[in-house]
Design a protein around this motif. Structure first.
Motif, short mmCIF file in Angstrom:
data_model
loop_
_atom_site.label_atom_id
_atom_site.label_comp_id
_atom_site.label_asym_id
_atom_site.label_seq_id
_atom_site.Cartn_x
_atom_site.Cartn_y
_atom_site.Cartn_z
N ASN A 3 0.79 -1.16 -0.17
CA ASN A 3 -0.13 0.03 0.19
C ASN A 3 0.87 1.27 -0.11
O ASN A 3 0.17 2.43 0.18
N CYS A 5 2.72 2.57 1.94
CA CYS A 5 2.76 3.41 3.29
C CYS A 5 3.25 3.08 4.42
O CYS A 5 3.93 1.85 4.19
N SER A 87 -9.32 7.23 -3.08
CA SER A 87 -8.02 7.27 -3.08
C SER A 87 -7.37 8.40 -2.21
O SER A 87 -6.18 8.53 -1.97
N SER A 89 -7.53 9.01 1.14
CA SER A 89 -7.37 8.34 2.16
C SER A 89 -6.81 6.88 2.13
O SER A 89 -7.49 6.16 1.27
N LEU A 90 -6.30 6.51 3.01
CA LEU A 90 -5.86 4.75 3.13
C LEU A 90 -6.37 4.48 4.54
O LEU A 90 -6.23 5.16 5.41
N TYR A 107 -4.67 7.18 7.15
CA TYR A 107 -3.89 7.99 6.52
C TYR A 107 -4.65 9.05 5.55
O TYR A 107 -5.23 8.59 4.56
N HIS A 109 -3.89 11.81 3.97
CA HIS A 109 -3.39 12.63 3.20
C HIS A 109 -2.25 11.61 2.09
O HIS A 109 -1.36 11.10 2.69
N THR A 110 -2.86 11.19 1.17
CA THR A 110 -2.04 10.31 0.23
C THR A 110 -1.42 10.82 -1.14
O THR A 110 -0.89 9.96 -1.82
N LYS A 111 -1.75 12.06 -1.35
CA LYS A 111 -1.30 12.81 -2.43
C LYS A 111 -0.07 13.98 -2.38
O LYS A 111 -0.74 14.60 -1.54
N VAL A 114 1.98 9.36 0.50
CA VAL A 114 1.14 9.02 1.55
C VAL A 114 1.99 9.65 2.79
O VAL A 114 3.06 9.45 3.14
N THR A 118 -1.18 9.62 10.85
CA THR A 118 -2.25 8.79 10.96
C THR A 118 -3.12 9.26 12.10
O THR A 118 -2.51 9.99 12.97
#
Length: 241
Positions: A3, A5, A87, A89-90, A107, A109-111, A114, A118
Protein backbone atom coordinates in the motif's frame (compact mmCIF):
# COMPACT_ATOMS: atom_id res chain seq x y z
CA UNK A 1 5.01 -2.16 0.63
CA UNK A 2 1.75 -3.24 -0.99
CA UNK A 3 0.00 0.00 0.00
CA UNK A 4 3.07 2.26 -0.21
CA UNK A 5 2.74 3.51 3.35
CA UNK A 6 4.75 3.29 6.56
CA UNK A 7 3.26 2.27 9.89
CA UNK A 8 3.38 4.93 12.63
CA UNK A 9 6.24 4.42 15.05
CA UNK A 10 4.14 3.49 18.08
CA UNK A 11 2.07 0.93 16.14
CA UNK A 12 5.19 -0.51 14.55
CA UNK A 13 6.76 -0.99 17.99
CA UNK A 14 3.54 -2.67 19.14
CA UNK A 15 3.66 -5.17 16.26
CA UNK A 16 7.37 -5.81 16.90
CA UNK A 17 6.41 -6.84 20.44
CA UNK A 18 3.28 -8.86 19.61
CA UNK A 19 1.44 -9.64 16.39
CA UNK A 20 -1.96 -8.36 17.46
CA UNK A 21 -3.80 -8.50 20.73
CA UNK A 22 -7.04 -10.09 21.92
CA UNK A 23 -8.43 -10.25 25.43
CA UNK A 24 -11.95 -11.23 26.46
CA UNK A 25 -13.60 -11.48 29.86
CA UNK A 26 -16.93 -12.76 31.10
CA UNK A 27 -19.39 -12.26 33.93
CA UNK A 28 -21.21 -15.04 35.70
CA UNK A 29 -25.00 -14.87 35.75
CA UNK A 30 -26.89 -17.74 37.37
CA UNK A 31 -23.62 -19.70 37.51
CA UNK A 32 -23.32 -19.40 33.72
CA UNK A 33 -20.41 -17.35 32.27
CA UNK A 34 -21.53 -14.73 29.75
CA UNK A 35 -18.94 -13.08 27.44
CA UNK A 36 -18.90 -9.33 27.98
CA UNK A 37 -15.63 -7.44 27.47
CA UNK A 38 -13.55 -7.72 24.30
CA UNK A 39 -10.30 -5.91 23.50
CA UNK A 40 -8.90 -6.57 20.02
CA UNK A 41 -6.05 -5.24 17.91
CA UNK A 42 -5.90 -7.05 14.56
CA UNK A 43 -2.71 -8.82 13.59
CA UNK A 44 -0.68 -7.56 10.64
CA UNK A 45 -2.24 -10.16 8.35
CA UNK A 46 -5.74 -8.96 9.33
CA UNK A 47 -4.89 -5.28 8.98
CA UNK A 48 -7.12 -5.13 5.92
CA UNK A 49 -7.69 -2.04 3.85
CA UNK A 50 -11.23 -0.70 3.57
CA UNK A 51 -12.81 0.85 0.52
CA UNK A 52 -10.83 -0.89 -2.15
CA UNK A 53 -13.04 -3.90 -2.81
CA UNK A 54 -16.67 -4.18 -3.83
CA UNK A 55 -19.32 -4.91 -1.26
CA UNK A 56 -20.81 -7.58 -3.54
CA UNK A 57 -19.40 -10.08 -5.98
CA UNK A 58 -21.58 -8.81 -8.81
CA UNK A 59 -19.97 -6.99 -11.73
CA UNK A 60 -19.98 -3.19 -11.40
CA UNK A 61 -21.01 -3.58 -7.78
CA UNK A 62 -20.83 -0.40 -5.67
CA UNK A 63 -17.87 0.21 -3.42
CA UNK A 64 -17.47 2.32 -0.31
CA UNK A 65 -15.95 5.03 -2.47
CA UNK A 66 -19.32 5.43 -4.16
CA UNK A 67 -20.72 6.63 -0.85
CA UNK A 68 -18.53 9.72 -0.82
CA UNK A 69 -20.42 12.96 -0.31
CA UNK A 70 -18.46 16.13 -0.93
CA UNK A 71 -21.21 18.20 0.66
CA UNK A 72 -20.36 16.72 4.04
CA UNK A 73 -18.91 19.12 6.58
CA UNK A 74 -15.14 18.99 6.44
CA UNK A 75 -13.00 20.28 9.26
CA UNK A 76 -15.32 23.03 10.45
CA UNK A 77 -14.20 24.67 13.67
CA UNK A 78 -12.47 22.21 15.98
CA UNK A 79 -13.73 19.17 14.09
CA UNK A 80 -10.95 17.38 12.17
CA UNK A 81 -11.36 16.53 8.53
CA UNK A 82 -13.15 13.23 8.05
CA UNK A 83 -11.55 10.31 6.19
CA UNK A 84 -12.54 9.47 2.62
CA UNK A 85 -13.30 6.06 1.18
CA UNK A 86 -11.74 6.97 -2.16
CA UNK A 87 -8.07 7.37 -3.06
CA UNK A 88 -7.69 10.47 -0.89
CA UNK A 89 -7.31 8.29 2.24
CA UNK A 90 -5.92 4.93 3.22
CA UNK A 91 -8.03 3.13 5.82
CA UNK A 92 -7.05 -0.05 7.69
CA UNK A 93 -9.19 -2.00 10.12
CA UNK A 94 -7.76 -2.30 13.64
CA UNK A 95 -10.78 -3.72 15.46
CA UNK A 96 -14.02 -5.21 14.02
CA UNK A 97 -15.84 -4.31 17.29
CA UNK A 98 -17.93 -7.52 17.20
CA UNK A 99 -19.99 -6.15 14.32
CA UNK A 100 -20.85 -2.85 16.07
CA UNK A 101 -18.59 -0.84 13.76
CA UNK A 102 -14.89 -0.63 12.94
CA UNK A 103 -11.95 1.09 14.58
CA UNK A 104 -9.64 2.19 11.77
CA UNK A 105 -6.12 3.43 11.26
CA UNK A 106 -6.45 6.31 8.79
CA UNK A 107 -3.90 7.96 6.49
CA UNK A 108 -5.80 11.06 5.41
CA UNK A 109 -3.28 12.55 2.98
CA UNK A 110 -2.08 10.26 0.21
CA UNK A 111 -1.19 12.69 -2.59
CA UNK A 112 1.41 13.16 -3.94
CA UNK A 113 2.80 10.61 -1.44
CA UNK A 114 1.26 8.97 1.60
CA UNK A 115 1.80 11.13 4.67
CA UNK A 116 3.14 9.26 7.72
CA UNK A 117 0.69 11.15 9.95
CA UNK A 118 -2.15 8.85 11.04
CA UNK A 119 -5.24 9.06 13.21
CA UNK A 120 -7.60 6.56 14.82
CA UNK A 121 -11.25 6.86 13.78
CA UNK A 122 -14.41 4.91 14.53
CA UNK A 123 -16.70 3.95 11.63
CA UNK A 124 -20.20 3.16 12.92
CA UNK A 125 -22.71 0.81 11.28
CA UNK A 126 -24.32 3.70 9.42
CA UNK A 127 -20.90 4.44 7.84
CA UNK A 128 -20.43 7.73 9.70
CA UNK A 129 -16.97 8.68 10.95
CA UNK A 130 -16.17 9.61 14.55
CA UNK A 131 -12.74 10.82 15.65
CA UNK A 132 -11.11 8.92 18.52
CA UNK A 133 -7.42 9.79 18.96
CA UNK A 134 -4.43 11.12 17.05
CA UNK A 135 -2.08 8.29 17.99
CA UNK A 136 -2.32 4.54 18.42
CA UNK A 137 -0.86 4.79 21.94
CA UNK A 138 -3.70 7.08 23.04
CA UNK A 139 -6.27 4.71 21.53
CA UNK A 140 -4.68 1.71 23.25
CA UNK A 141 -5.02 3.49 26.58
CA UNK A 142 -8.68 4.22 25.84
CA UNK A 143 -9.23 0.56 24.99
CA UNK A 144 -7.76 -0.60 28.29
CA UNK A 145 -9.50 2.13 30.30
CA UNK A 146 -12.93 1.20 28.97
CA UNK A 147 -12.28 -2.50 29.72
CA UNK A 148 -13.46 -3.46 26.23
CA UNK A 149 -17.09 -3.03 27.30
CA UNK A 150 -19.65 -3.52 24.51
CA UNK A 151 -20.06 -0.49 22.23
CA UNK A 152 -17.65 1.63 24.28
CA UNK A 153 -16.58 3.44 21.10
CA UNK A 154 -20.09 4.92 20.84
CA UNK A 155 -19.34 6.97 23.96
CA UNK A 156 -17.32 9.22 21.59
CA UNK A 157 -20.22 9.73 19.20
CA UNK A 158 -22.98 12.32 19.33
CA UNK A 159 -25.67 9.70 20.07
CA UNK A 160 -23.82 7.74 22.76
CA UNK A 161 -24.08 4.10 23.80
CA UNK A 162 -27.26 2.04 23.81
CA UNK A 163 -29.36 1.69 27.00
CA UNK A 164 -28.21 -1.91 27.44
CA UNK A 165 -24.54 -0.95 27.14
CA UNK A 166 -25.13 1.94 29.53
CA UNK A 167 -26.24 -0.53 32.19
CA UNK A 168 -22.91 -2.34 31.91
CA UNK A 169 -21.10 1.00 32.06
CA UNK A 170 -22.97 1.98 35.22
CA UNK A 171 -21.91 -1.31 36.78
CA UNK A 172 -18.22 -1.40 35.79
CA UNK A 173 -17.31 2.15 34.68
CA UNK A 174 -19.75 4.60 36.32
CA UNK A 175 -17.36 7.56 36.12
CA UNK A 176 -16.76 7.09 32.39
CA UNK A 177 -20.43 7.15 31.46
CA UNK A 178 -21.02 10.26 33.60
CA UNK A 179 -18.39 12.47 31.98
CA UNK A 180 -20.84 15.39 31.67
CA UNK A 181 -21.39 15.31 35.41
CA UNK A 182 -17.63 15.29 35.97
CA UNK A 183 -17.14 18.36 33.81
CA UNK A 184 -19.87 20.24 35.66
CA UNK A 185 -18.83 19.33 39.19
CA UNK A 186 -15.29 18.12 39.69
CA UNK A 187 -15.90 16.90 43.25
CA UNK A 188 -19.06 14.94 42.52
CA UNK A 189 -17.29 11.58 42.93
CA UNK A 190 -15.08 12.65 45.85
CA UNK A 191 -15.99 11.91 49.46
CA UNK A 192 -16.72 15.24 51.07
CA UNK A 193 -15.32 14.59 54.54
CA UNK A 194 -15.19 17.49 56.94
CA UNK A 195 -12.66 16.56 59.66
CA UNK A 196 -13.84 19.43 61.85
CA UNK A 197 -17.25 17.81 62.12
CA UNK A 198 -16.04 14.23 62.38
CA UNK A 199 -13.43 14.86 65.06
CA UNK A 200 -15.32 17.62 66.84
CA UNK A 201 -14.75 17.38 70.59
CA UNK A 202 -17.88 17.04 72.65
CA UNK A 203 -17.99 18.40 76.20
CA UNK A 204 -19.29 15.53 78.25
CA UNK A 205 -21.26 16.50 81.33
CA UNK A 206 -20.36 14.36 84.34
CA UNK A 207 -23.09 11.96 85.33
CA UNK A 208 -23.96 12.14 89.04
CA UNK A 209 -25.09 8.83 90.42
CA UNK A 210 -27.77 9.09 93.09
CA UNK A 211 -27.04 7.07 96.20
CA UNK A 212 -29.91 5.23 97.90
CA UNK A 213 -31.30 7.03 100.93
CA UNK A 214 -29.77 5.58 104.09
CA UNK A 215 -31.59 5.72 107.44
CA UNK A 216 -29.92 7.37 110.46
CA UNK A 217 -28.08 5.13 112.87
CA UNK A 218 -30.25 6.14 115.84
CA UNK A 219 -33.45 5.14 114.11
CA UNK A 220 -31.96 1.80 113.19
CA UNK A 221 -31.03 1.16 116.85
CA UNK A 222 -34.49 2.08 118.11
CA UNK A 223 -36.07 -0.16 115.50
CA UNK A 224 -33.94 -3.13 116.55
CA UNK A 225 -34.64 -2.49 120.23
CA UNK A 226 -38.38 -2.41 119.59
CA UNK A 227 -38.29 -5.68 117.69
CA UNK A 228 -36.22 -7.32 120.45
CA UNK A 229 -38.62 -6.13 123.13
CA UNK A 230 -41.57 -7.47 121.17
CA UNK A 231 -39.97 -10.87 120.79
CA UNK A 232 -39.11 -11.03 124.52
CA UNK A 233 -42.68 -10.13 125.53
CA UNK A 234 -44.05 -12.76 123.23
CA UNK A 235 -41.72 -15.32 124.77
CA UNK A 236 -42.88 -14.34 128.32
CA UNK A 237 -46.50 -14.68 127.38
CA UNK A 238 -45.96 -18.14 125.99
CA UNK A 239 -44.13 -19.22 129.13
CA UNK A 240 -46.93 -17.91 131.38
CA UNK A 241 -49.46 -19.95 129.47
Amino acid sequence: QKNACILPEDLKNFYLMTDGFQMTWSVKTDDTPMPLGSMVINSVSKLCRLGGSSMYTLPNAPTLADLEDDTDEEGNGDKPEKPHFDSRSLIFELDPCNGNGKVCLVYKHTKPVVSPDTEIWFLDRALYWHFLTKTFTAYYRLLITHLGLPQWQYAFTSYGVSPQAKQWFNMYKPITINTALLSEEADSFVNKLDPNKVFKSKNKTPVIKKKPLSQPAGSQKSHTSMTSSKTSSLAGNSSRK
